[in-house]
Design an enzyme around this catalytic site. Structure first.
Site, PDB file in Angstrom:
ATOM      1  N   ILE A  32       0.824  -1.203   0.000  1.00  0.00           N
ATOM      2  CA  ILE A  32       0.000   0.000   0.000  1.00  0.00           C
ATOM      3  C   ILE A  32       0.858   1.253   0.000  1.00  0.00           C
ATOM      4  O   ILE A  32       0.478   2.276  -0.598  1.00  0.00           O
ATOM      5  CB  ILE A  32      -0.991  -0.009   1.189  1.00  0.00           C
ATOM      6  CG1 ILE A  32      -2.093   1.039   0.992  1.00  0.00           C
ATOM      7  CG2 ILE A  32      -0.269   0.202   2.505  1.00  0.00           C
ATOM      8  CD1 ILE A  32      -3.000   0.780  -0.195  1.00  0.00           C
ATOM      9  N   ARG A  54      11.988  -0.945   9.395  1.00  0.00           N
ATOM     10  CA  ARG A  54      12.851  -1.562  10.400  1.00  0.00           C
ATOM     11  C   ARG A  54      14.012  -2.300   9.734  1.00  0.00           C
ATOM     12  O   ARG A  54      14.961  -2.685  10.404  1.00  0.00           O
ATOM     13  CB  ARG A  54      12.027  -2.491  11.276  1.00  0.00           C
ATOM     14  CG  ARG A  54      11.136  -1.732  12.247  1.00  0.00           C
ATOM     15  CD  ARG A  54      10.127  -2.616  12.942  1.00  0.00           C
ATOM     16  NE  ARG A  54       9.184  -3.220  12.022  1.00  0.00           N
ATOM     17  CZ  ARG A  54       7.980  -3.653  12.365  1.00  0.00           C
ATOM     18  NH1 ARG A  54       7.577  -3.555  13.609  1.00  0.00           N
ATOM     19  NH2 ARG A  54       7.174  -4.190  11.463  1.00  0.00           N
ATOM     20  N   TYR A  75      11.841   3.878  12.820  1.00  0.00           N
ATOM     21  CA  TYR A  75      10.710   4.801  12.772  1.00  0.00           C
ATOM     22  C   TYR A  75      10.992   6.033  13.631  1.00  0.00           C
ATOM     23  O   TYR A  75      10.563   7.151  13.309  1.00  0.00           O
ATOM     24  CB  TYR A  75       9.447   4.105  13.261  1.00  0.00           C
ATOM     25  CG  TYR A  75       9.024   2.911  12.441  1.00  0.00           C
ATOM     26  CD1 TYR A  75       9.333   2.827  11.074  1.00  0.00           C
ATOM     27  CD2 TYR A  75       8.321   1.862  13.012  1.00  0.00           C
ATOM     28  CE1 TYR A  75       8.939   1.738  10.318  1.00  0.00           C
ATOM     29  CE2 TYR A  75       7.919   0.763  12.264  1.00  0.00           C
ATOM     30  CZ  TYR A  75       8.241   0.702  10.924  1.00  0.00           C
ATOM     31  OH  TYR A  75       7.850  -0.378  10.173  1.00  0.00           O
ATOM     32  N   HIS A  96      -0.033  -0.191  13.909  1.00  0.00           N
ATOM     33  CA  HIS A  96      -0.643   1.125  13.700  1.00  0.00           C
ATOM     34  C   HIS A  96      -0.671   1.964  14.972  1.00  0.00           C
ATOM     35  O   HIS A  96      -0.337   3.150  14.945  1.00  0.00           O
ATOM     36  CB  HIS A  96      -2.056   0.972  13.136  1.00  0.00           C
ATOM     37  CG  HIS A  96      -2.085   0.626  11.685  1.00  0.00           C
ATOM     38  ND1 HIS A  96      -3.245   0.620  10.936  1.00  0.00           N
ATOM     39  CD2 HIS A  96      -1.093   0.271  10.832  1.00  0.00           C
ATOM     40  CE1 HIS A  96      -2.956   0.285   9.695  1.00  0.00           C
ATOM     41  NE2 HIS A  96      -1.669   0.052   9.611  1.00  0.00           N
ATOM     42  N   LYS A 114      -5.928   2.398   6.799  1.00  0.00           N
ATOM     43  CA  LYS A 114      -7.010   1.648   7.441  1.00  0.00           C
ATOM     44  C   LYS A 114      -6.549   0.227   7.756  1.00  0.00           C
ATOM     45  O   LYS A 114      -5.740  -0.336   7.011  1.00  0.00           O
ATOM     46  CB  LYS A 114      -8.278   1.656   6.560  1.00  0.00           C
ATOM     47  CG  LYS A 114      -8.120   1.029   5.169  1.00  0.00           C
ATOM     48  CD  LYS A 114      -8.379  -0.457   5.184  1.00  0.00           C
ATOM     49  CE  LYS A 114      -8.179  -1.021   3.790  1.00  0.00           C
ATOM     50  NZ  LYS A 114      -8.053  -2.488   3.788  1.00  0.00           N
ATOM     51  N   ASP A 193      -9.000  -5.962   6.582  1.00  0.00           N
ATOM     52  CA  ASP A 193      -8.613  -5.589   5.221  1.00  0.00           C
ATOM     53  C   ASP A 193      -9.801  -5.385   4.296  1.00  0.00           C
ATOM     54  O   ASP A 193      -9.833  -4.434   3.524  1.00  0.00           O
ATOM     55  CB  ASP A 193      -7.694  -6.662   4.626  1.00  0.00           C
ATOM     56  CG  ASP A 193      -6.268  -6.542   5.122  1.00  0.00           C
ATOM     57  OD1 ASP A 193      -5.530  -5.696   4.608  1.00  0.00           O
ATOM     58  OD2 ASP A 193      -5.897  -7.292   6.048  1.00  0.00           O
TER      59      ASP A 193
END
Length: 349
Positions: A32, A54, A75, A96, A114, A193
């Site tokens: 994505i 990572r 991150y 998330h 999402k 998903d």
């Protein structure tokens, strides 16, 4: 009651190319993230200044492929960068919450792919942290940012459907062994998903459900394989939703009122057509737009840029409260079907 219209409304979506240019950092380098960066680059003036993984090698490969100046192997380094205004969280679902928290605590606005989080409690934590920090937060559920869905929004607001009695929506795709959606450790199964789309449509149209019934079926991989659910509001109006990993389904949606019916052919959550038909028959009104699939992810980035530049802390197209409502309904469906995610008691299918 409004008369059946002679024409459909026009989408009010601003020109994405006119959205103020912000500097974006991307957490995650998966499928994505690739499509988001490519779409946004093609259709807006947004700038991607950093990417993190990572795995430092993956970050560098992604940066090279998309001509992004900075790549980071953590991150933490990305969210600390001075040349990042907003962070797009494109990690696996299970990360998330941690990634959104990391970015917000570093003073960065966030657009979180999402689902916003694994459950309503996590989503509420993200939303409340953003509010305390005075930062923008939204779920990148791209459907609600599309021009087609602005037309749907106007139809619903106009009252031309009458009282909405029924919402029907499904999303099913066949997945083969090896896909991450079949991994229990990554909160696999269809709900996060695929099921997000029909469920978010139902809760958007009918509001938070007053009651839910649901049935699930396990997948041999150890995740849930399919779920069907009926949601009702306080007046007894109903939504019937279905999602599956076993098969390809029509992936269509219908919003049926006492005076007219709105039909969204599959895949309903992507750019495409919609039809408004008066009750009892008659010629439908049709809205058509190019079926660009995930090439249309740029609308959510443009909306984010407009809102942040205007000093807004959320978007009315998908406010955090709506994301929490959807996830709260999903939590209840999971409880009814015995579906748990990593970190929960009895985690499994």
């Amino acid at each position: 009651m409004p008369a059946f219209p002679a024409t459909l409304p026009t989408a009010r979506t601003p020109d994405p190319m006119a959205a103020p240019a912000l500097r974006w950092g991307v957490l995650g380098t998966g499928w994505i993230a690739e499509r988001f960066v490519d779409s946004v680059r093609r259709h807006t003036r947004q700038r991607f200044t950093a990417v993190a993984s990572r795995d430092p090698a993956r970050a560098q490969t992604f940066a090279d492929r998309h001509t992004i100046t900075a790549s980071h192997g953590s991150y933490e380094d990305l969210v600390a960068a001075d040349d990042v205004d907003v962070v797009y969280v494109a990690t696996e679902h299970t990360a998330h919450l941690a990634c959104a928290r990391l970015a917000l605590e570093a003073g960065k606005h966030v657009l979180v792919e999402k689902p916003l989080a694994l459950d309503a409690a996590q989503a509420t934590e993200i939303a409340e942290l953003a509010a305390r920090r005075g930062l923008f937060c939204a779920e990148a559920l791209w459907t609600f940012y599309l021009p087609k869905f602005d037309v749907v929004r106007q139809i619903l607001d106009s009252g031309v459907l009458g009282e909405v009695r029924t919402v029907l929506a499904d999303h099913g795709e066949h997945f083969t062994a090896g896909h991450r959606i079949l991994r229990a450790d990554l909160a696999g199964g269809p709900l996060l998903d695929l099921g997000t789309y029909p469920l978010s449509l139902a809760t958007w149209v009918l509001g938070a459900p007053a009651g839910i019934t649901a049935q699930g079926q396990p997948h041999p991989a150890g995740v849930n394989g399919q779920v069907s659910a009926v949601l009702r509001d306080s007046d007894g109006n109903q939504a019937v939703i279905h999602t599956t990993l076993f098969s390809d389904t029509p992936t269509s949606a219908t919003i049926a009122g006492t005076h007219a019916t709105l039909t969204l052919p599959g895949p309903f959550y992507q750019p495409g057509d919609l039809l408004l038909t008066p009750s009892g028959g008659g010629a439908p009104l049709t809205f058509t737009e190019p079926r660009t699939a995930h090439g249309a992810l740029y609308f959510e980035a443009a909306e984010t840029a407009w809102r942040i530049s205007s000093g807004d802390r959320e978007t009315p197209l998908r406010p955090p409260a709506d994301s929490v409502t959807t996830l709260r309904a999903m939590d209840e469906i999971r409880a009814l079907c015995g579906i748990t995610f990593p970190g929960e008691d009895g985690a499994g299918a």
